[in-house]
Design a protein around this motif. Structure first.
Motif, PDB file in Angstrom:
ATOM      1  N   VAL A 186       0.829  -1.254   0.203  1.00 57.82           N
ATOM      2  CA  VAL A 186      -0.049  -0.065  -0.097  1.00 57.82           C
ATOM      3  C   VAL A 186       0.817   1.258  -0.128  1.00 57.82           C
ATOM      4  CG1 VAL A 186      -1.588   1.356   1.333  1.00 57.82           C
ATOM      5  CG2 VAL A 186      -1.888  -1.048   1.299  1.00 57.82           C
ATOM      6  N   THR A 187       0.328   2.259  -0.752  1.00 62.16           N
ATOM      7  CA  THR A 187       1.171   3.613  -0.673  1.00 62.16           C
ATOM      8  C   THR A 187       0.219   4.539  -0.234  1.00 62.16           C
ATOM      9  OG1 THR A 187       2.383   2.927  -2.620  1.00 62.16           O
ATOM     10  CG2 THR A 187       2.168   5.418  -2.188  1.00 62.16           C
ATOM     11  N   TRP A 188       0.673   5.158   1.065  1.00 59.16           N
ATOM     12  CA  TRP A 188      -0.118   5.963   1.872  1.00 59.16           C
ATOM     13  C   TRP A 188       0.628   7.315   2.237  1.00 59.16           C
ATOM     14  CZ3 TRP A 188      -2.362   4.020   6.984  1.00 59.16           C
ATOM     15  CH2 TRP A 188      -3.277   4.994   7.584  1.00 59.16           C
ATOM     16  N   THR A 189      -0.228   8.431   1.647  1.00 57.70           N
ATOM     17  CA  THR A 189       0.407   9.700   2.008  1.00 57.70           C
ATOM     18  C   THR A 189      -0.288  10.239   3.012  1.00 57.70           C
ATOM     19  OG1 THR A 189       1.004  10.206  -0.422  1.00 57.70           O
ATOM     20  CG2 THR A 189       0.635  12.132   1.106  1.00 57.70           C
ATOM     21  N   GLY A 190      -0.107  10.236   4.301  1.00 55.69           N
ATOM     22  CA  GLY A 190      -0.852  10.637   5.639  1.00 55.69           C
ATOM     23  C   GLY A 190      -0.256  10.024   6.716  1.00 55.69           C
ATOM     24  N   ARG A 191      -1.312   9.662   7.361  1.00 55.88           N
ATOM     25  CA  ARG A 191      -0.623   9.171   9.001  1.00 55.88           C
ATOM     26  C   ARG A 191      -1.711   8.149   9.430  1.00 55.88           C
ATOM     27  NH1 ARG A 191      -1.209  14.649   8.797  1.00 55.88           N
ATOM     28  NH2 ARG A 191       0.568  15.726   9.119  1.00 55.88           N
ATOM     29  N   ALA A 192      -1.090   7.063  10.165  1.00 53.86           N
ATOM     30  CA  ALA A 192      -1.931   6.011  10.932  1.00 53.86           C
ATOM     31  C   ALA A 192      -1.735   6.232  12.485  1.00 53.86           C
ATOM     32  CB  ALA A 192      -1.220   4.581  10.357  1.00 53.86           C
ATOM     33  N   LEU A 193      -2.755   7.009  12.847  1.00 50.61           N
ATOM     34  CA  LEU A 193      -2.612   7.437  14.255  1.00 50.61           C
ATOM     35  C   LEU A 193      -3.829   6.493  15.070  1.00 50.61           C
ATOM     36  CD1 LEU A 193      -2.703  11.275  14.002  1.00 50.61           C
ATOM     37  CD2 LEU A 193      -0.853   9.650  13.975  1.00 50.61           C
ATOM     38  N   ALA A 194      -3.106   5.441  15.836  1.00 50.99           N
ATOM     39  CA  ALA A 194      -3.989   4.797  16.722  1.00 50.99           C
ATOM     40  C   ALA A 194      -3.046   4.458  18.047  1.00 50.99           C
ATOM     41  CB  ALA A 194      -3.909   3.181  15.927  1.00 50.99           C
ATOM     42  N   PHE A 195      -2.968   5.854  18.655  1.00 56.73           N
ATOM     43  CA  PHE A 195      -2.547   5.697  19.893  1.00 56.73           C
ATOM     44  C   PHE A 195      -3.235   4.836  21.122  1.00 56.73           C
ATOM     45  CE2 PHE A 195      -1.554   7.540  24.203  1.00 56.73           C
ATOM     46  CZ  PHE A 195      -0.143   7.610  24.168  1.00 56.73           C
ATOM     47  N   GLY A 196      -2.870   4.097  21.714  1.00 58.00           N
ATOM     48  CA  GLY A 196      -3.714   3.084  22.631  1.00 58.00           C
ATOM     49  C   GLY A 196      -4.077   1.778  21.821  1.00 58.00           C
ATOM     50  N   GLY A 197      -3.942   1.597  20.403  1.00 58.43           N
ATOM     51  CA  GLY A 197      -4.157   0.517  19.601  1.00 58.43           C
ATOM     52  C   GLY A 197      -2.700  -0.056  18.870  1.00 58.43           C
ATOM     53  N   THR A 198      -3.395  -0.783  17.796  1.00 57.71           N
ATOM     54  CA  THR A 198      -2.240  -1.495  17.140  1.00 57.71           C
ATOM     55  C   THR A 198      -2.294  -0.891  15.495  1.00 57.71           C
ATOM     56  OG1 THR A 198      -2.380  -3.538  18.453  1.00 57.71           O
ATOM     57  CG2 THR A 198      -1.372  -3.719  16.135  1.00 57.71           C
ATOM     58  N   VAL A 199      -0.990  -0.825  15.162  1.00 58.83           N
ATOM     59  CA  VAL A 199      -0.776  -0.553  13.769  1.00 58.83           C
ATOM     60  C   VAL A 199      -0.145  -1.642  13.152  1.00 58.83           C
ATOM     61  CG1 VAL A 199       0.187   0.963  11.907  1.00 58.83           C
ATOM     62  CG2 VAL A 199      -1.019   1.890  13.946  1.00 58.83           C
ATOM     63  N   THR A 200      -0.517  -2.156  12.002  1.00 59.39           N
ATOM     64  CA  THR A 200       0.240  -3.409  11.312  1.00 59.39           C
ATOM     65  C   THR A 200       0.386  -2.872   9.766  1.00 59.39           C
ATOM     66  OG1 THR A 200      -1.111  -4.927  12.662  1.00 59.39           O
ATOM     67  CG2 THR A 200      -0.005  -5.692  10.726  1.00 59.39           C
ATOM     68  N   THR A 201       1.642  -3.185   9.456  1.00 59.45           N
ATOM     69  CA  THR A 201       2.149  -2.901   7.986  1.00 59.45           C
ATOM     70  C   THR A 201       2.755  -4.111   7.435  1.00 59.45           C
ATOM     71  OG1 THR A 201       4.316  -1.888   8.853  1.00 59.45           O
ATOM     72  CG2 THR A 201       2.537  -0.266   8.518  1.00 59.45           C
ATOM     73  N   ASP A 202       2.907  -3.989   6.191  1.00 59.02           N
ATOM     74  CA  ASP A 202       3.438  -5.188   5.271  1.00 59.02           C
ATOM     75  C   ASP A 202       3.925  -4.614   3.819  1.00 59.02           C
ATOM     76  OD1 ASP A 202       3.938  -7.696   4.057  1.00 59.02           O
ATOM     77  OD2 ASP A 202       2.024  -8.436   4.237  1.00 59.02           O
ATOM     78  N   THR A 203       5.215  -4.430   3.887  1.00 63.22           N
ATOM     79  CA  THR A 203       5.862  -4.167   2.555  1.00 63.22           C
ATOM     80  C   THR A 203       5.032  -2.621   2.130  1.00 63.22           C
ATOM     81  OG1 THR A 203       4.698  -5.439   1.213  1.00 63.22           O
ATOM     82  CG2 THR A 203       6.705  -6.325   2.236  1.00 63.22           C
ATOM     83  N   ASP A 204       4.997  -1.705   2.810  1.00 62.38           N
ATOM     84  CA  ASP A 204       4.056  -0.723   2.602  1.00 62.38           C
ATOM     85  C   ASP A 204       5.188   0.410   2.545  1.00 62.38           C
ATOM     86  OD1 ASP A 204       1.519  -2.005   2.604  1.00 62.38           O
ATOM     87  OD2 ASP A 204       1.938  -2.100   4.631  1.00 62.38           O
ATOM     88  N   THR A 205       4.644   1.539   1.880  1.00 58.64           N
ATOM     89  CA  THR A 205       4.931   2.812   2.017  1.00 58.64           C
ATOM     90  C   THR A 205       4.304   4.083   2.646  1.00 58.64           C
ATOM     91  OG1 THR A 205       6.494   2.181   0.092  1.00 58.64           O
ATOM     92  CG2 THR A 205       6.366   4.742   0.587  1.00 58.64           C
ATOM     93  N   ILE A 206       4.650   4.588   3.721  1.00 58.44           N
ATOM     94  CA  ILE A 206       3.856   5.672   4.267  1.00 58.44           C
ATOM     95  C   ILE A 206       4.825   7.077   4.154  1.00 58.44           C
ATOM     96  CG2 ILE A 206       2.504   6.498   6.434  1.00 58.44           C
ATOM     97  CD1 ILE A 206       2.189   3.333   7.049  1.00 58.44           C
ATOM     98  N   ASN A 207       4.251   7.905   3.938  1.00 61.09           N
ATOM     99  CA  ASN A 207       4.805   9.465   3.832  1.00 61.09           C
ATOM    100  C   ASN A 207       3.754  10.427   4.666  1.00 61.09           C
ATOM    101  OD1 ASN A 207       7.171   8.621   2.295  1.00 61.09           O
ATOM    102  ND2 ASN A 207       5.902   8.524   0.649  1.00 61.09           N
ATOM    103  N   THR A 208       4.627  10.959   5.794  1.00 56.48           N
ATOM    104  CA  THR A 208       3.872  11.938   6.227  1.00 56.48           C
ATOM    105  C   THR A 208       3.899  13.295   5.527  1.00 56.48           C
ATOM    106  OG1 THR A 208       4.745  11.099   8.648  1.00 56.48           O
ATOM    107  CG2 THR A 208       3.723  13.307   8.447  1.00 56.48           C
ATOM    108  N   PRO A 209       2.702  13.846   5.548  1.00 58.13           N
ATOM    109  CA  PRO A 209       2.507  15.026   4.527  1.00 58.13           C
ATOM    110  C   PRO A 209       3.106  16.189   5.337  1.00 58.13           C
ATOM    111  CG  PRO A 209       0.417  14.561   5.439  1.00 58.13           C
ATOM    112  CD  PRO A 209       1.124  13.405   5.817  1.00 58.13           C
ATOM    113  N   SER A 210       3.523  17.107   4.616  1.00 58.49           N
ATOM    114  CA  SER A 210       3.889  18.393   5.363  1.00 58.49           C
ATOM    115  C   SER A 210       3.014  19.691   4.951  1.00 58.49           C
ATOM    116  CB  SER A 210       5.514  18.676   5.026  1.00 58.49           C
ATOM    117  OG  SER A 210       5.369  18.730   3.504  1.00 58.49           O
TER     118      SER A 210
END
Length: 210
Positions: A186-210
């Protein structure tokens, strides 16, 4: 296929982008971050108390639970409260596939009773702030795309877990303490915000936008 029950608004209001505070620099913010295979690249901070078996590649100034991790968690929740307080511009009375709506979508607050999803047709966003709020899960199918818009002004706030389909592209900040699972490649421009929970990735690309 998910049912659509759309109630047209009397007038379209302006959605407002909230401040993310310290959470703005995080691509992943979680209690548990799970990544078991090489190939994931994250350009942005990565926060967790329980870390991945395989560390992601990429650039992260902050990694783990050191400051500003706790502050970011509080700021995530403040942003969620701000998003939840905004009035609905578009209301859907049942589970909704956003890709079945006329495209490009109009900026505003989308309120869904039940799950929200992005189907194979994908969705296209224009200028302005988008808030996608639902009482259920957020799911995107494999090979789907969310395009257009400005990732800094797109927010997803499902009440149940988020699952992004494999080989898809996604846009915006997803705030979901119920958990976020990102399918393979998966290509994701953004944020996975799950404070208190779980984030799972698998050969992905995540870029935080500015």
């Amino acid at each position: 296929m998910l049912a659509l029950g759309f109630v047209s608004p009397v007038s379209v209001l302006a959605a407002t982008t909230p401040s993310l505070g310290a959470a703005a620099t995080y691509s992943v913010l979680s209690s548990t971050y799970t990544n078991t295979t090489a190939g994931t690249t994250i350009n942005g901070d990565v926060g967790f108390t329980t870390g991945p078996a395989v560390a992601p590649a990429g650039v992260h100034t902050n990694y783990g639970s050191s400051a500003p991790y706790a502050t970011a968690g509080g700021d995530q929740n403040n942003a969620l409260s701000s998003l939840a307080s905004q009035a609905c511009d578009f209301t859907f009375s049942s589970a909704t596939d956003l890709s079945l709506l006329p495209q490009p979508l109009t900026a505003g607050v989308y309120c869904v009773t039940g799950a929200q999803s992005v189907g194979t047709a994908g969705i296209t966003l224009g200028p302005g702030t988008y808030i996608f709020r639902s009482t259920g899960a957020l799911n995107t199918v494999a090979n789907s795309h969310v395009t257009g818009g400005n990732a800094c002004n797109v927010f997803w706030t499902p009440s149940a877990a988020t699952t992004l389909g494999a080989n898809s592209s996604f846009l915006g900040t997803d705030i979901d303490a119920a958990g976020i699972t990102v399918g393979s490649t998966v290509t994701w421009t953004g944020r996975a915000l799950a404070f208190g929970g779980t984030v799972t990735t698998d050969t992905d690309t995540i870029n935080t936008p500015s």
